[in-house]
Design a protein around this motif. Structure first.
Motif, PDB file in Angstrom:
ATOM      1  N   LEU A   1       0.829  -1.215   0.000  1.00  0.00           N
ATOM      2  CA  LEU A   1       0.000   0.000   0.000  1.00  0.00           C
ATOM      3  C   LEU A   1       0.858   1.258   0.000  1.00  0.00           C
ATOM      4  O   LEU A   1       0.538   2.230  -0.694  1.00  0.00           O
ATOM      5  N   ALA A   2       1.944   1.242   0.758  1.00  0.00           N
ATOM      6  CA  ALA A   2       2.840   2.408   0.802  1.00  0.00           C
ATOM      7  C   ALA A   2       3.440   2.671  -0.571  1.00  0.00           C
ATOM      8  O   ALA A   2       3.509   3.823  -1.022  1.00  0.00           O
TER       9      ALA A   2
ATOM     10  N   VAL B   1       2.259   1.693  -3.577  1.00  0.00           N
ATOM     11  CA  VAL B   1       1.207   2.113  -4.506  1.00  0.00           C
ATOM     12  C   VAL B   1       0.794   3.555  -4.214  1.00  0.00           C
ATOM     13  O   VAL B   1       0.618   4.362  -5.143  1.00  0.00           O
ATOM     14  N   SER B   2       0.681   3.903  -2.951  1.00  0.00           N
ATOM     15  CA  SER B   2       0.318   5.280  -2.579  1.00  0.00           C
ATOM     16  C   SER B   2       1.378   6.274  -3.026  1.00  0.00           C
ATOM     17  O   SER B   2       1.046   7.360  -3.516  1.00  0.00           O
ATOM     18  N   ALA B   3       2.633   5.916  -2.862  1.00  0.00           N
ATOM     19  CA  ALA B   3       3.720   6.811  -3.277  1.00  0.00           C
ATOM     20  C   ALA B   3       3.685   7.041  -4.790  1.00  0.00           C
ATOM     21  O   ALA B   3       3.817   8.173  -5.252  1.00  0.00           O
TER      22      ALA B   3
ATOM     23  N   ALA C   1       1.086   6.782  -6.722  1.00  0.00           N
ATOM     24  CA  ALA C   1      -0.101   7.596  -6.999  1.00  0.00           C
ATOM     25  C   ALA C   1       0.131   9.062  -6.674  1.00  0.00           C
ATOM     26  O   ALA C   1      -0.467   9.943  -7.295  1.00  0.00           O
ATOM     27  N   ALA C   2       1.008   9.330  -5.708  1.00  0.00           N
ATOM     28  CA  ALA C   2       1.316  10.705  -5.316  1.00  0.00           C
ATOM     29  C   ALA C   2       2.460  11.294  -6.135  1.00  0.00           C
ATOM     30  O   ALA C   2       2.875  12.426  -5.888  1.00  0.00           O
TER      31      ALA C   2
ATOM     32  N   THR D   1       9.714   5.722  -4.656  1.00  0.00           N
ATOM     33  CA  THR D   1       9.476   4.762  -3.590  1.00  0.00           C
ATOM     34  C   THR D   1      10.383   3.556  -3.775  1.00  0.00           C
ATOM     35  O   THR D   1      11.039   3.412  -4.803  1.00  0.00           O
TER      36      THR D   1
ATOM     37  N   GLN E   1      -7.133  -4.010   4.246  1.00  0.00           N
ATOM     38  CA  GLN E   1      -5.966  -3.646   3.436  1.00  0.00           C
ATOM     39  C   GLN E   1      -6.148  -4.127   1.996  1.00  0.00           C
ATOM     40  O   GLN E   1      -5.803  -3.409   1.054  1.00  0.00           O
TER      41      GLN E   1
ATOM     42  N   ALA F   1      -8.524  -1.823   0.243  1.00  0.00           N
ATOM     43  CA  ALA F   1      -7.864  -0.543  -0.038  1.00  0.00           C
ATOM     44  C   ALA F   1      -6.865  -0.682  -1.183  1.00  0.00           C
ATOM     45  O   ALA F   1      -6.810   0.173  -2.079  1.00  0.00           O
ATOM     46  N   LEU F   2      -6.087  -1.748  -1.149  1.00  0.00           N
ATOM     47  CA  LEU F   2      -5.078  -1.943  -2.190  1.00  0.00           C
ATOM     48  C   LEU F   2      -5.734  -2.131  -3.556  1.00  0.00           C
ATOM     49  O   LEU F   2      -5.307  -1.521  -4.543  1.00  0.00           O
TER      50      LEU F   2
ATOM     51  N   LEU G   1      -7.184   1.317  -4.656  1.00  0.00           N
ATOM     52  CA  LEU G   1      -6.150   2.272  -5.048  1.00  0.00           C
ATOM     53  C   LEU G   1      -5.454   1.835  -6.335  1.00  0.00           C
ATOM     54  O   LEU G   1      -5.262   2.645  -7.248  1.00  0.00           O
TER      55      LEU G   1
END
Length: 153
Positions: free
Chosen positions: A45-46, A48-50, A52-53, A57, A90, A93-94, A97
């Motif tokens: 998740l970290a 994928v979030s990075a 996306a931002a 990463t 999780q 969410a994964l 996202l």
């Protein structure tokens, strides 16, 4: 990719319900397997979030193999039931996202270090897509088999 990831989570969560026998010496307990998956989910998740931002990463699964960390995560989650619920959330969410990412984002190279049983499997950049595909096609099904092997009888 996302339907396969959803299916892999469903299979793991089904396997995680019920009772488990003690594992053979040197193998993980059901709770340790679930804590490991929870940590892998958080690391994924970290990453994928990075992406996306628009951030750089890395992906490193070593912490998800540390015995002290597995015990701490299990305790903080509230044991097996808490771990199962955490993994369920999780996974949702994964999948949500990851489904929002563009093809270019999924192709983003992520420096990755993946170990299994102390053996380095990957130590090079991988497209984010490959990390998600590996989770769906190998990591989660492998841990599902681990849990099923721990069923009594």
């Amino acid at each position: 990719m996302i339907p396969a990831l959803r299916d892999a989570y469903r299979g793991l969560l089904d396997a995680a319900a019920g009772e488990f026998a003690e594992p053979p010496a040197g193998e993980w307990t059901a709770d340790e397997v679930l804590a490991h998956v929870s940590i892998i989910d958080a690391v994924t998740l970290a990453a994928v979030s990075a992406v996306a931002a628009g951030e750089n990463t890395t992906y490193d699964n070593r912490i998800a193999q540390d015995g002290w960390t597995l015990a701490r995560v299990s305790a903080l989650a509230g044991g097996r039931a808490g771990l199962r619920e955490r993994i369920r959330l999780q996974g949702e969410a994964l999948c949500t996202l990851a489904s929002s990412l563009s093809e270019a984002e999924l192709d983003t190279p992520v420096p990755a270090r993946l170990l299994s049983g102390g053996t380095v499997l990957v130590d090079e950049p991988l497209p984010l897509r490959d990390l998600l595909t590996g989770l769906a096609g190998s990591e989660l099904p492998g841990h599902t088999r681990q849990l099923l092997a721990l069923r009594p009888g």
